[in-house]
Design a protein around this motif. Structure first.
Motif, PDB file in Angstrom:
ATOM      1  N   GLN A   1      -5.015  -7.357  -3.482  1.00 21.07           N
ATOM      2  CA  GLN A   1      -4.695  -6.321  -2.244  1.00 21.07           C
ATOM      3  C   GLN A   1      -5.422  -5.271  -2.248  1.00 21.07           C
ATOM      4  OE1 GLN A   1      -2.697  -8.720  -0.936  1.00 21.07           O
ATOM      5  NE2 GLN A   1      -2.231  -6.931   0.094  1.00 21.07           N
ATOM      6  N   SER A   2      -5.948  -4.560  -3.474  1.00 18.69           N
ATOM      7  CA  SER A   2      -6.752  -3.470  -3.284  1.00 18.69           C
ATOM      8  C   SER A   2      -8.115  -3.995  -2.818  1.00 18.69           C
ATOM      9  CB  SER A   2      -6.848  -3.110  -4.756  1.00 18.69           C
ATOM     10  OG  SER A   2      -7.848  -1.790  -4.915  1.00 18.69           O
TER      11      SER A   2
ATOM     12  N   MET B   1      -3.940   2.466  -4.719  1.00 15.13           N
ATOM     13  CA  MET B   1      -3.640   1.029  -5.104  1.00 15.13           C
ATOM     14  C   MET B   1      -4.726   0.662  -6.332  1.00 15.13           C
ATOM     15  SD  MET B   1      -3.555  -0.867  -1.398  1.00 15.13           S
ATOM     16  CE  MET B   1      -3.093  -2.516  -2.069  1.00 15.13           C
TER      17      MET B   1
ATOM     18  N   GLN C   1      -5.331   5.604   0.381  1.00 10.58           N
ATOM     19  CA  GLN C   1      -4.865   4.315   0.189  1.00 10.58           C
ATOM     20  C   GLN C   1      -5.371   3.513  -0.981  1.00 10.58           C
ATOM     21  OE1 GLN C   1      -3.916   2.426   3.902  1.00 10.58           O
ATOM     22  NE2 GLN C   1      -2.018   3.657   4.121  1.00 10.58           N
ATOM     23  N   VAL C   2      -6.528   3.061  -0.730  1.00  7.92           N
ATOM     24  CA  VAL C   2      -7.409   2.265  -1.856  1.00  7.92           C
ATOM     25  C   VAL C   2      -7.327   2.680  -2.879  1.00  7.92           C
ATOM     26  CG1 VAL C   2      -9.597   1.259  -2.000  1.00  7.92           C
ATOM     27  CG2 VAL C   2      -8.768   1.018   0.281  1.00  7.92           C
TER      28      VAL C   2
ATOM     29  N   ALA D   1      -8.120  -4.212   0.934  1.00 10.54           N
ATOM     30  CA  ALA D   1      -7.844  -2.931   1.739  1.00 10.54           C
ATOM     31  C   ALA D   1      -9.270  -2.416   1.646  1.00 10.54           C
ATOM     32  CB  ALA D   1      -6.835  -2.041   0.929  1.00 10.54           C
TER      33      ALA D   1
ATOM     34  N   ARG E   1      -7.385   5.755   4.706  1.00 12.39           N
ATOM     35  CA  ARG E   1      -7.600   4.384   4.134  1.00 12.39           C
ATOM     36  C   ARG E   1      -8.070   4.373   2.944  1.00 12.39           C
ATOM     37  NH1 ARG E   1      -5.403  -0.246   6.291  1.00 12.39           N
ATOM     38  NH2 ARG E   1      -6.575  -1.962   5.782  1.00 12.39           N
TER      39      ARG E   1
ATOM     40  N   ALA F   1       0.857  -1.238  -0.067  1.00 13.43           N
ATOM     41  CA  ALA F   1       0.026   0.184  -0.069  1.00 13.43           C
ATOM     42  C   ALA F   1       0.831   1.150  -0.032  1.00 13.43           C
ATOM     43  CB  ALA F   1      -0.829  -0.039   1.333  1.00 13.43           C
TER      44      ALA F   1
END
Length: 348
Positions: free
Chosen positions: A254-255, A280, A276-277, A258, A273, A196
């Protein structure tokens, strides 16, 4: 420079028995080819992704089939386990391995594991803190009691005590803004990653970690290991195309993971958060190659790892050889052979 292999992902399409057999084969090659440590993940309730849910029994098996290789946990999720049981089992493996266990710890960002166990993720920080305190007390081998919010211990004496004194090396995973200075204050080495985070993020976090380390009066410079996908090919084109499907799938997963935790108690501010998402989710494959991995020929991977060492001040690499589980076995093993024969010697 420490070089380890991260073991978590099951090759897609394998049975569970075949996945374990591949792990033993990888361990044997790591032992023979000079890898320093096998680092075991802890993934629960995700049969497509992993069979490594019980990392400590796997670590015990690895200890009995190797003589040189260190065995680490990356990480033992302390809030999902009773700390006395962890203390007993890690100390036992330390004896079985004759002092080769390394204790990586964290609380995990996979909220659904907590949901399945029936443990509120909002309690993860408190359970982690109390659990680590109990484990360190237990390893003294003396009678002790503990009265916390989540754990209560009355007059316990844990046996065996570890071979390594005062205990096996402890290394903590750090991901959030708040965790880095906290771990620095505690005086623990850390794991970092690029799933991330971006390089500038990590540079800022590591500055706060090292500052807190010094302010707390801990001696020397702290140890920082970077977990990162590594793929070594015989050609530049191969290094780009051979892992494409696997890495694209991995970062898409991973996305999604998250995104599934946004807004859950204990995961940090929602806006952070969400940012970050979004970052990604917007990654292209070219972005991944440029910012998230170390792919190339042996020369290219060596240059990339040297660049990461300079940018982040790391003293260890924990390699993910096949994070999406879609790189064919023969190519993954060729990559490992090239890594151990043509890359690692330049860092030793």
């Amino acid at each position: 420079m420490h070089f380890g292999l991260f073991v978590e992902q099951k090759r897609q399409g394998l049975s569970q028995a075949e996945a374990f057999a591949e792990t033993w084969s990888l361990v044997d090659q790591a032992e023979a080819w000079g890898i320093d440590c096998i680092w075991l993940g802890e993934i629960h309730f995700d049969p497509v992704r992993s069979v490594v849910s019980a990392s400590l029994p796997i670590a015990s098996s690895i200890a009995t089939r190797t003589k040189r290789l260190h065995i680490g946990t990356a990480v033992t999720v302390i809030p999902l386990n009773h700390p006395l049981k962890i203390a007993e089992e890690v100390a036992t493996i330390d004896h079985i391995s004759e002092g080769r266990i390394e204790f990586g710890i964290g609380r995990s960002g996979v909220v659904r594991s907590y949901d399945t166990y029936g443990i509120p993720y909002a309690e993860s920080q408190g359970r982690f803190r109390e659990g680590l305190e109990i484990i360190r007390l237990a390893w003294k081998g003396e009678p002790f009691s503990y009265d916390g919010q989540f754990f209560h211990v009355k007059n316990a004496t844990v046996t065996p005590t570890p071979v390594q004194r005062p205990h096996p090396p402890i290394r903590m995973a750090a991901n959030s803004d708040e965790t880095f200075p906290a771990v620095g204050k505690m005086g623990l080495p850390i794991f970092i990653g690029l799933r991330a985070a971006e390089i500038p993020d990590l540079q800022e976090h590591l500055a706060s970690y090292r500052s807190a380390w010094r302010e707390a009066g801990h001696p020397g410079d702290p140890s920082v290991y970077l977990r990162v996908p590594v793929y070594v090919s015989t050609t530049e084109k191969g290094a780009v195309e051979e892992p494409r499907e696997s890495l694209t799938y991995f970062f898409e997963r991973q996305s999604r993971l998250a995104a599934s935790s946004v807004g859950r108690a204990g995961t940090g501010p929602v806006d952070r958060r969400q940012a970050q998402v979004a970052r990604m989710a917007s990654l292209t494959y070219d972005d991944i190659l440029a910012r998230k991995v170390a792919f190339g020929t042996a020369e290219g991977v060596s240059d990339r790892l040297k660049q990461l060492r300079e940018q982040l001040g790391i003293d260890g690499i924990v390699t993910e050889l096949n994070p999406g589980g879609l790189i064919p076995l023969e190519l993954e093993r060729r990559s490992l052979k090239l890594l151990t024969s043509d890359v690692i010697p330049a860092f030793k």
